[in-house]
Design an enzyme around this catalytic site. Structure first.
Site, mmCIF file in Angstrom:
data_model
loop_
_atom_site.group_PDB
_atom_site.id
_atom_site.type_symbol
_atom_site.label_atom_id
_atom_site.label_comp_id
_atom_site.label_asym_id
_atom_site.label_seq_id
_atom_site.Cartn_x
_atom_site.Cartn_y
_atom_site.Cartn_z
ATOM 1 N N GLN A 200 0.829 -1.215 0.000
ATOM 2 C CA GLN A 200 0.000 0.000 0.000
ATOM 3 C C GLN A 200 0.861 1.263 0.000
ATOM 4 O O GLN A 200 0.458 2.298 -0.522
ATOM 5 C CB GLN A 200 -0.923 0.035 1.234
ATOM 6 C CG GLN A 200 -2.011 -1.005 1.249
ATOM 7 C CD GLN A 200 -1.589 -2.258 1.989
ATOM 8 O OE1 GLN A 200 -0.418 -2.606 2.015
ATOM 9 N NE2 GLN A 200 -2.541 -2.933 2.598
ATOM 10 N N ASP A 241 -6.210 1.210 12.841
ATOM 11 C CA ASP A 241 -7.403 0.410 12.535
ATOM 12 C C ASP A 241 -8.265 0.196 13.770
ATOM 13 O O ASP A 241 -9.479 -0.032 13.665
ATOM 14 C CB ASP A 241 -7.003 -0.936 11.936
ATOM 15 C CG ASP A 241 -6.566 -0.739 10.493
ATOM 16 O OD1 ASP A 241 -5.402 -0.360 10.278
ATOM 17 O OD2 ASP A 241 -7.413 -0.906 9.590
ATOM 18 N N LYS A 252 -1.385 -1.308 10.288
ATOM 19 C CA LYS A 252 -0.749 -2.191 9.300
ATOM 20 C C LYS A 252 0.507 -2.851 9.849
ATOM 21 O O LYS A 252 1.311 -2.208 10.531
ATOM 22 C CB LYS A 252 -0.433 -1.363 8.044
ATOM 23 C CG LYS A 252 0.229 -2.094 6.903
ATOM 24 C CD LYS A 252 -0.475 -3.369 6.485
ATOM 25 C CE LYS A 252 -1.920 -3.185 6.125
ATOM 26 N NZ LYS A 252 -2.674 -4.459 6.051
HETATM 27 O O1 MRU Z 1 -5.081 -3.548 5.113
HETATM 28 P P1 MRU Z 1 -5.390 -2.088 4.924
HETATM 29 O O2 MRU Z 1 -4.782 -1.520 3.686
HETATM 30 O O3 MRU Z 1 -6.880 -1.819 5.034
HETATM 31 O O4 MRU Z 1 -4.706 -1.382 6.171
HETATM 32 C C1 MRU Z 1 -4.849 0.011 6.294
HETATM 33 C C2 MRU Z 1 -4.146 0.598 7.456
HETATM 34 O O5 MRU Z 1 -3.512 -0.080 8.226
HETATM 35 C C3 MRU Z 1 -4.346 2.075 7.668
HETATM 36 O O6 MRU Z 1 -3.222 2.641 8.275
HETATM 37 C C4 MRU Z 1 -5.577 2.322 8.563
HETATM 38 O O7 MRU Z 1 -6.681 1.587 8.122
HETATM 39 C C5 MRU Z 1 -5.937 3.766 8.610
HETATM 40 S S1 MRU Z 1 -6.538 4.393 7.056
HETATM 41 C C6 MRU Z 1 -6.900 6.032 7.332
#
Ligand code: MRU
Length: 350
Positions: A200, A241, A252
């Site tokens: 990402q 999250d 993440k």
């Molecule tokens: O697996 P993902 O791409 O959904 O993980 C996203 C993250 O870890 C972001 O840092 C988190 O969701 C915050 S997004 C504003």
């Protein structure tokens, strides 16, 4: 003020469908998919076409509102609500760690408590989902402004994953200060960690920041310590999250590593997140469910196998950073620092 006009909104409500930016195709292709059914919505969340805690919540809210539009004409209000709860549970099962998903679903279900008819309930669900998205944009802007106060002109800041505009309604959380800084002519230099396994950071954060004119440099995840030492990184900022009552933060996979590095190098480690990412029903990070994903994300790169057939794989999508490694949590209501547990309690009491 119009900001990051060039970064498309990742989730768009279209009355009879949801138009979604397919984040798995970025940065090579900017493709939108049309979601027509609740199964399409579930699949898009699981397959990461939409990802990032707030964007997942927004999509799920629109998804539930969309599903409800096609319920049987003959449903009584009671039958309507029963079916809604079943569909809510289905969507909630798509990804376990980001609490914004359940937060948004709870919120739109609660919005029809007072509804007097099925038709009224259908309309209310759509309006509430639209409100959640609109509010998130405003909240992210506020988070960005609060975060920007922490960064002096010329600061070099490291981030991981994509907590940006496409992971939210707009602006992002951890990336919001960079979008705002670019707009205001403040000079910040961002180092984006690629974020294995699904990249990402490399694919999304660099794409998004380049479009906003932010000075961004890509590194691989294992370059973080060396980069902090050699380039003089001033701070680390990440999204979240789920944040528990004591301030422990799931984000993440790889975030925890960066927090340990921040302590070693004596630089601040910031978490940027809206109140909808807090789960004060959980005491500590030990209680957060951590999603484990398909081993192919680790054994393959771009569809090509890079590891031997039959190898065992461990693929947790998130890790938990303990509160003592977090310098501050930046929210739309201000910056929490010091005794995070006490600060969070005060925040949710008021
Ligand atoms: O697996 P993902 O791409 O959904 O993980 C996203 C993250 O870890 C972001 O840092 C988190 O969701 C915050 S997004 C504003």
């Amino acid at each position: 003020m119009t900001i990051i006009k060039t970064v498309p909104q990742s989730v768009q409500w279209n009355e009879t469908s949801i138009k979604l930016l397919d984040q798995t195709k970025l940065p090579l292709e900017t493709v939108f998919v049309e979601l027509l059914t609740i199964e399409d919505v579930w699949d898009s969340i699981v397959s990461l076409k939409v990802r990032g805690a707030p964007a997942i919540g927004i999509t799920a809210a629109f998804g539930l509102a969309l599903a409800a539009q096609s319920y049987e004409e003959e449903f009584t209000l009671h039958e309507f609500k029963e079916r809604l709860l079943k569909d809510k549970a289905y969507l909630a099962s798509s990804r376990p760690t980001a609490v914004n998903l359940v937060w948004a679903l709870n919120r739109i279900v609660a919005s029809i408590e007072e509804a007097k008819s099925v038709n009224e309930a259908k309309t209310t669900l759509v309006h509430e989902a639209i409100r959640i998205q609109a509010e998130d944009e405003e909240i992210c802007r506020e988070i960005g402004e609060n975060a920007l106060d922490l960064f002096k002109d010329g600061f070099k800041v490291l981030t991981i994953c994509n907590a940006g505009s496409i992971a939210t309604a707009r602006y992002g959380t951890a990336l919001a200060p960079f979008h705002l800084a670019a707009q205001q002519g403040k000079n910040l230099k961002v180092y984006a960690s690629e974020t294995r396994p699904v990249l990402q950071g490399a694919r999304l954060t660099t794409w998004e920041l380049l479009q906003s004119g932010v000075d961004v440099t890509l590194i691989t995840d294992n370059m973080a310590a060396h980069t902090i030492a050699e380039k003089g990184i001033d701070a680390i900022i990440v999204g979240a999250d789920r944040i528990t009552a004591n301030g422990d933060t799931a984000n993440k996979i790889g975030t925890f590593n960066l927090a340990i590095l921040a302590k070693t190098f004596n630089i601040p480690f910031y978490v940027a997140a809206p109140l909808s990412t807090f789960d004060v029903s959980l005491e500590s990070g030990k209680d957060i469910p951590i999603e484990e994903r398909n081993p192919e994300e680790v054994t393959h790169l771009n569809g090509s196998r890079i590891a031997p057939e039959g190898v065992q794989v461990y693929n947790p999508a998130f890790d938990v950073t303990p509160n003592e490694l977090i310098t501050a949590i930046i929210t739309e209501k201000g910056i929490l620092q010091g005794e995070l547990e006490v600060e969070i309690r005060h925040l949710f009491e008021t």
